[in-house]
Design a protein around this motif. Structure first.
Motif, mmCIF file in Angstrom:
data_model
loop_
_atom_site.group_PDB
_atom_site.id
_atom_site.type_symbol
_atom_site.label_atom_id
_atom_site.label_comp_id
_atom_site.label_asym_id
_atom_site.label_seq_id
_atom_site.Cartn_x
_atom_site.Cartn_y
_atom_site.Cartn_z
ATOM 1 N N PRO A 52 0.708 -1.245 -0.059
ATOM 2 C CA PRO A 52 -0.030 0.145 0.075
ATOM 3 C C PRO A 52 0.780 1.456 -0.031
ATOM 4 N N ASP A 53 1.798 1.251 0.849
ATOM 5 C CA ASP A 53 2.682 2.571 0.846
ATOM 6 C C ASP A 53 3.340 3.124 -0.570
ATOM 7 N N LEU A 54 3.471 2.030 -1.399
ATOM 8 C CA LEU A 54 4.070 2.353 -2.779
ATOM 9 C C LEU A 54 2.877 2.927 -3.565
ATOM 10 N N ALA A 55 1.845 2.502 -3.537
ATOM 11 C CA ALA A 55 0.688 2.844 -4.296
ATOM 12 C C ALA A 55 0.472 4.472 -4.187
ATOM 13 N N CYS A 56 0.571 5.109 -3.053
ATOM 14 C CA CYS A 56 0.572 6.674 -2.814
ATOM 15 C C CYS A 56 2.040 7.127 -3.028
ATOM 16 N N ASN A 57 2.950 6.575 -3.422
ATOM 17 C CA ASN A 57 4.346 7.138 -3.488
ATOM 18 C C ASN A 57 4.253 7.838 -4.988
ATOM 19 N N PRO A 58 4.858 9.198 -5.180
ATOM 20 C CA PRO A 58 4.688 9.745 -6.372
ATOM 21 C C PRO A 58 5.895 9.119 -7.346
ATOM 22 N N ILE A 59 6.811 8.534 -6.892
ATOM 23 C CA ILE A 59 7.722 7.911 -7.808
ATOM 24 C C ILE A 59 7.782 6.350 -7.666
ATOM 25 N N ARG A 60 6.685 5.723 -7.713
ATOM 26 C CA ARG A 60 6.175 4.568 -7.495
ATOM 27 C C ARG A 60 6.838 3.777 -8.574
ATOM 28 N N SER A 61 6.704 4.133 -10.062
ATOM 29 C CA SER A 61 7.099 3.443 -10.894
ATOM 30 C C SER A 61 8.580 3.196 -11.052
ATOM 31 N N GLN A 62 9.267 4.440 -10.734
ATOM 32 C CA GLN A 62 10.695 4.257 -10.538
ATOM 33 C C GLN A 62 11.295 3.367 -9.559
ATOM 34 N N ILE A 63 10.665 3.367 -8.474
ATOM 35 C CA ILE A 63 11.065 2.158 -7.100
ATOM 36 C C ILE A 63 10.815 0.924 -7.870
ATOM 37 N N VAL A 64 9.334 0.669 -8.355
ATOM 38 C CA VAL A 64 9.076 -0.768 -8.739
ATOM 39 C C VAL A 64 10.051 -1.184 -9.871
ATOM 40 N N GLU A 65 10.377 -0.336 -10.942
ATOM 41 C CA GLU A 65 11.466 -0.633 -12.152
ATOM 42 C C GLU A 65 12.807 -1.081 -11.403
ATOM 43 N N LEU A 197 23.401 10.732 3.228
ATOM 44 C CA LEU A 197 22.676 9.818 2.644
ATOM 45 C C LEU A 197 22.329 8.483 3.449
ATOM 46 N N GLU A 198 23.564 7.985 3.798
ATOM 47 C CA GLU A 198 23.541 6.564 4.343
ATOM 48 C C GLU A 198 22.366 6.404 5.192
ATOM 49 N N SER A 199 22.251 7.038 6.580
ATOM 50 C CA SER A 199 20.917 6.593 7.185
ATOM 51 C C SER A 199 19.783 6.889 6.953
ATOM 52 N N ARG A 200 19.487 7.986 6.008
ATOM 53 C CA ARG A 200 18.328 8.523 5.393
ATOM 54 C C ARG A 200 17.889 7.582 4.358
ATOM 55 N N MET A 201 18.593 7.034 3.663
ATOM 56 C CA MET A 201 18.224 5.935 2.526
ATOM 57 C C MET A 201 18.066 4.585 3.074
ATOM 58 N N ASN A 202 16.893 4.412 3.919
ATOM 59 C CA ASN A 202 16.665 2.973 4.237
ATOM 60 C C ASN A 202 15.365 2.763 3.899
ATOM 61 N N VAL A 203 14.980 1.013 4.324
ATOM 62 C CA VAL A 203 13.828 0.746 3.691
ATOM 63 C C VAL A 203 13.028 0.455 4.935
ATOM 64 N N ARG A 204 11.500 1.018 4.635
ATOM 65 C CA ARG A 204 10.598 0.766 5.639
ATOM 66 C C ARG A 204 9.990 -0.475 5.426
ATOM 67 N N PHE A 205 10.016 -1.237 4.566
ATOM 68 C CA PHE A 205 9.295 -2.655 4.600
ATOM 69 C C PHE A 205 10.221 -3.829 4.856
ATOM 70 N N LEU A 206 11.453 -3.535 5.243
ATOM 71 C CA LEU A 206 12.231 -4.526 5.965
ATOM 72 C C LEU A 206 11.675 -5.270 7.116
ATOM 73 N N TYR A 207 10.789 -4.585 7.913
ATOM 74 C CA TYR A 207 9.952 -5.269 9.162
ATOM 75 C C TYR A 207 8.634 -4.783 9.057
ATOM 76 N N MET A 208 7.907 -5.677 7.915
ATOM 77 C CA MET A 208 6.660 -5.266 7.563
ATOM 78 C C MET A 208 5.527 -5.806 8.661
ATOM 79 N N ASP A 209 6.014 -6.798 9.581
ATOM 80 C CA ASP A 209 4.941 -6.797 10.714
ATOM 81 C C ASP A 209 4.641 -5.717 11.566
ATOM 82 N N THR A 210 5.484 -4.867 11.829
ATOM 83 C CA THR A 210 5.279 -3.582 12.405
ATOM 84 C C THR A 210 4.291 -2.497 11.798
#
Length: 215
Positions: A52-65, A197-210
């Motif tokens: 769901p979080d990707l659905a509302c992301n304005p650069i969703r297509s770039q992330i998926v690609e 950049l290093e600490s800011r560019m992290n992934v939110r769905f690593l721990y999807m349970d939460t």
């Protein structure tokens, strides 16, 4: 926790060395991969619609690609693929992994460069080694598309102005009639020199349970 740490699944050791993820993180991501792929061995673009979080992301297509771009998971890779296995998924995810506190300065710089290369590839959509005005404008327009106060012409003007500023920084003064071909990766590194950049560019769905991204 102890089971994963002491008895990793077959292949986890190799994956941990390639990506820097712990055995536990690899186990969590493998479960998410199977959920997204409906328990199949490969992921396709449509499977990312389940986040769901990707659905509302304005650069969703770039992330998926980015997950299907060979440059992001294969050395000297070119072009795109139609589906990816767990290893490719994990390698792409590793670009979002925050650096370890125990890294040397050289290792930290290597992680930073990999992250910047990943970001560069996301914007270099035609894989020609430069981020052109058209590519950059497309990203800016998407990012600004959620603002009702800005129209298409305003977005294009902002993108054009920003690109000219980038050109002046990376290649020096430009005359009004000069054509700027685009940002190379080396220019990209210079432009973001000193940016944390290093600490800011992290992934939110690593721990999807939460955060309940997989339903």
């Amino acid at each position: 926790m102890g089971a994963l740490q002491s008895s990793p699944a077959p292949g986890y050791v190799d994956l941990a060395e390639k990506t820097g993820f712990s055995f536990e993180q690899i186990g969590v991501l493998h479960k998410r991969f199977k959920q997204l792929s409906h328990d199949e061995e490969t992921l396709q673009r449509d499977h990312f619609n389940r986040i769901p979080d990707l659905a509302c992301n304005p650069i969703r297509s770039q992330i998926v690609e980015a997950f299907f771009d060979r440059r992001n998971f294969r050395k000297n890779g070119e072009g795109n693929v139609d589906e990816i296995g767990f290893e490719e998924f994990l390698v792409v995810m590793s670009h979002f992994r925050p650096p370890s506190q125990h890294m040397t300065e050289e290792q930290r710089e290597g992680v930073r460069r990999e992250k910047l290369r990943f970001l560069f590839n996301m914007h270099d959509t035609d894989n020609d080694g430069t981020i052109t005005l058209q590519e950059y404008r497309h990203v800016i327009e998407e990012l600004l598309s959620l603002s009702e106060a800005l129209g298409t012409d305003a977005a294009k003007s902002i993108a054009d102005a920003a690109m000219l500023e980038v050109a002046s920084i990376s290649v020096g003064h430009m005359e009004p009639d000069e054509f700027y071909e685009g940002i190379t990766f080396e220019h990209f590194l210079k432009l973001l020199n000193g940016f944390e950049l290093e600490s800011r560019m992290n992934v939110r769905f690593l721990y999807m349970d939460t955060i309940n991204l997989c339903k």
